[in-house]
Design a protein around this motif. Structure first.
Motif, PDB file in Angstrom:
ATOM      1  N   GLU A  99       0.832  -1.207   0.000  1.00 31.58           N
ATOM      2  CA  GLU A  99       0.000   0.000   0.000  1.00 31.58           C
ATOM      3  C   GLU A  99       0.865   1.255   0.000  1.00 31.58           C
ATOM      4  O   GLU A  99       0.559   2.229  -0.700  1.00 31.58           O
ATOM      5  N   THR A 120      -1.977  -1.461 -11.037  1.00 35.02           N
ATOM      6  CA  THR A 120      -2.853  -2.620 -10.877  1.00 35.02           C
ATOM      7  C   THR A 120      -1.998  -3.805 -10.453  1.00 35.02           C
ATOM      8  O   THR A 120      -0.886  -3.987 -10.953  1.00 35.02           O
ATOM      9  N   PRO A 127      -1.922   5.081  -9.799  1.00 34.30           N
ATOM     10  CA  PRO A 127      -2.056   3.838  -9.026  1.00 34.30           C
ATOM     11  C   PRO A 127      -1.838   2.615  -9.910  1.00 34.30           C
ATOM     12  O   PRO A 127      -2.432   2.511 -10.990  1.00 34.30           O
ATOM     13  N   SER A 183      -1.536  -7.837 -10.048  1.00 38.43           N
ATOM     14  CA  SER A 183      -1.948  -9.177 -10.474  1.00 38.43           C
ATOM     15  C   SER A 183      -1.356 -10.191  -9.503  1.00 38.43           C
ATOM     16  O   SER A 183      -0.149 -10.166  -9.236  1.00 38.43           O
ATOM     17  N   SER A 210      -6.649  -1.457   0.106  1.00 37.79           N
ATOM     18  CA  SER A 210      -7.028  -0.492  -0.927  1.00 37.79           C
ATOM     19  C   SER A 210      -6.362  -0.753  -2.275  1.00 37.79           C
ATOM     20  O   SER A 210      -6.533   0.022  -3.218  1.00 37.79           O
ATOM     21  N   LEU A 211      -5.603  -1.826  -2.393  1.00 38.29           N
ATOM     22  CA  LEU A 211      -4.889  -2.105  -3.633  1.00 38.29           C
ATOM     23  C   LEU A 211      -5.863  -2.475  -4.753  1.00 38.29           C
ATOM     24  O   LEU A 211      -6.893  -3.125  -4.517  1.00 38.29           O
ATOM     25  N   THR A 212      -5.549  -2.052  -5.964  1.00 42.03           N
ATOM     26  CA  THR A 212      -6.382  -2.349  -7.127  1.00 42.03           C
ATOM     27  C   THR A 212      -5.918  -3.666  -7.747  1.00 42.03           C
ATOM     28  O   THR A 212      -4.817  -3.758  -8.287  1.00 42.03           O
ATOM     29  N   LEU A 213      -6.773  -4.689  -7.666  1.00 45.36           N
ATOM     30  CA  LEU A 213      -6.425  -6.006  -8.191  1.00 45.36           C
ATOM     31  C   LEU A 213      -6.961  -6.166  -9.605  1.00 45.36           C
ATOM     32  O   LEU A 213      -7.979  -5.576  -9.978  1.00 45.36           O
ATOM     33  N   SER A 214      -6.283  -6.985 -10.384  1.00 44.01           N
ATOM     34  CA  SER A 214      -6.703  -7.231 -11.762  1.00 44.01           C
ATOM     35  C   SER A 214      -6.544  -8.701 -12.097  1.00 44.01           C
ATOM     36  O   SER A 214      -5.529  -9.326 -11.741  1.00 44.01           O
ATOM     37  N   SER A 224       1.785  -1.969 -14.116  1.00 46.08           N
ATOM     38  CA  SER A 224       1.288  -3.282 -13.697  1.00 46.08           C
ATOM     39  C   SER A 224       2.317  -3.934 -12.785  1.00 46.08           C
ATOM     40  O   SER A 224       3.509  -3.937 -13.091  1.00 46.08           O
TER      41      SER A 224
END
Length: 218
Positions: free
Chosen positions: A78, A89, A87, A91, A105-109, A118
């Motif tokens: 974070e 993404t 921000p 994986s 709060s991390l953006t996952l993909s 990425s």
């Protein structure tokens, strides 16, 4: 004297062997056994092994951070994500995703990683102190995740750091079927094929982070 006989004779002379050259097969077998002794490897304690791995990994361009737990990994991720102007993404490898951890709060993909902003989070099967290399198995992590992301983050359980490459291969033969692919990664991607200048990220991640964790869930 044929070419094979000449080669064996040169080997015999180069090592100062006094074996007669009459029985070529016997001489060749003896010479091979003489040269095939297991090379001596230095004894390393676990503390020395971890220290050697960190030193070699850093020498090869990896960024090494030591953490205590998986919760600290989340907070580290974070903080790193917050420091970016855009921000990233994240994986996750299937092995990490199966842990059902809370990534805050991390953006996952789940999509195929793109080479910009990425990050990939994977776990090493083993880490080799001899060269600062990590070993990843295709049954734990698809190869595309190792090579398509801009930044590769590798979780390493401190207990999985071994002394030499031979130790890593021995751990791989643990009774489970061998994976289809074994990937060895030593720091970020680099090449000097272009005008003999080092290019970072030419064939894979531009940055590689090794997070050494005191203990990860099995």
């Amino acid at each position: 004297m044929d070419s094979r006989t000449r080669i064996i004779e040169r080997i015999r002379q180069s090592i100062g062997s006094d074996h007669a050259g009459e029985d070529l097969e016997a001489v060749f077998k003896t010479l091979c056994e003489t040269q095939a002794d297991t090379p001596a490897q230095p004894a390393l304690s676990h503390v020395e092994t971890v220290s050697r791995f960190i030193s070699e990994a850093q020498r090869n361009g990896a960024v090494v951070t030591e953490l205590e737990s998986l919760e600290q990994v989340q907070r580290w991720l974070e903080r790193e994500a917050d420091s970016q102007s855009v921000p990233p993404t994240l994986s996750l490898s299937p092995q990490i995703a199966a842990s059902q951890s809370d990534w805050g709060s991390l953006t996952l993909s789940d999509d195929t990683p793109q080479p910009i902003q990425s990050w990939g989070l994977v776990r090493a099967h083993s880490a080799m102190a001899e060269t600062g290399t990590i070993l990843s198995l295709s049954r734990d992590c698809p190869s595309r995740l190792l090579f398509l992301v801009e930044r590769l983050i590798v979780l390493i359980d401190k207990r999985d750091i071994v002394r030499f490459q031979e130790d890593a291969w021995e751990r791989l033969h643990d009774g489970q079927p061998l994976p289809r692919t074994v990937n060895l990664i030593t720091g970020p991607s680099r090449t000097a094929d272009i005008e003999q200048q080092i290019q970072i990220g030419a064939h894979g991640p531009r940055r590689t982070d090794y997070l050494i964790v005191e203990s990860l869930p099995q």
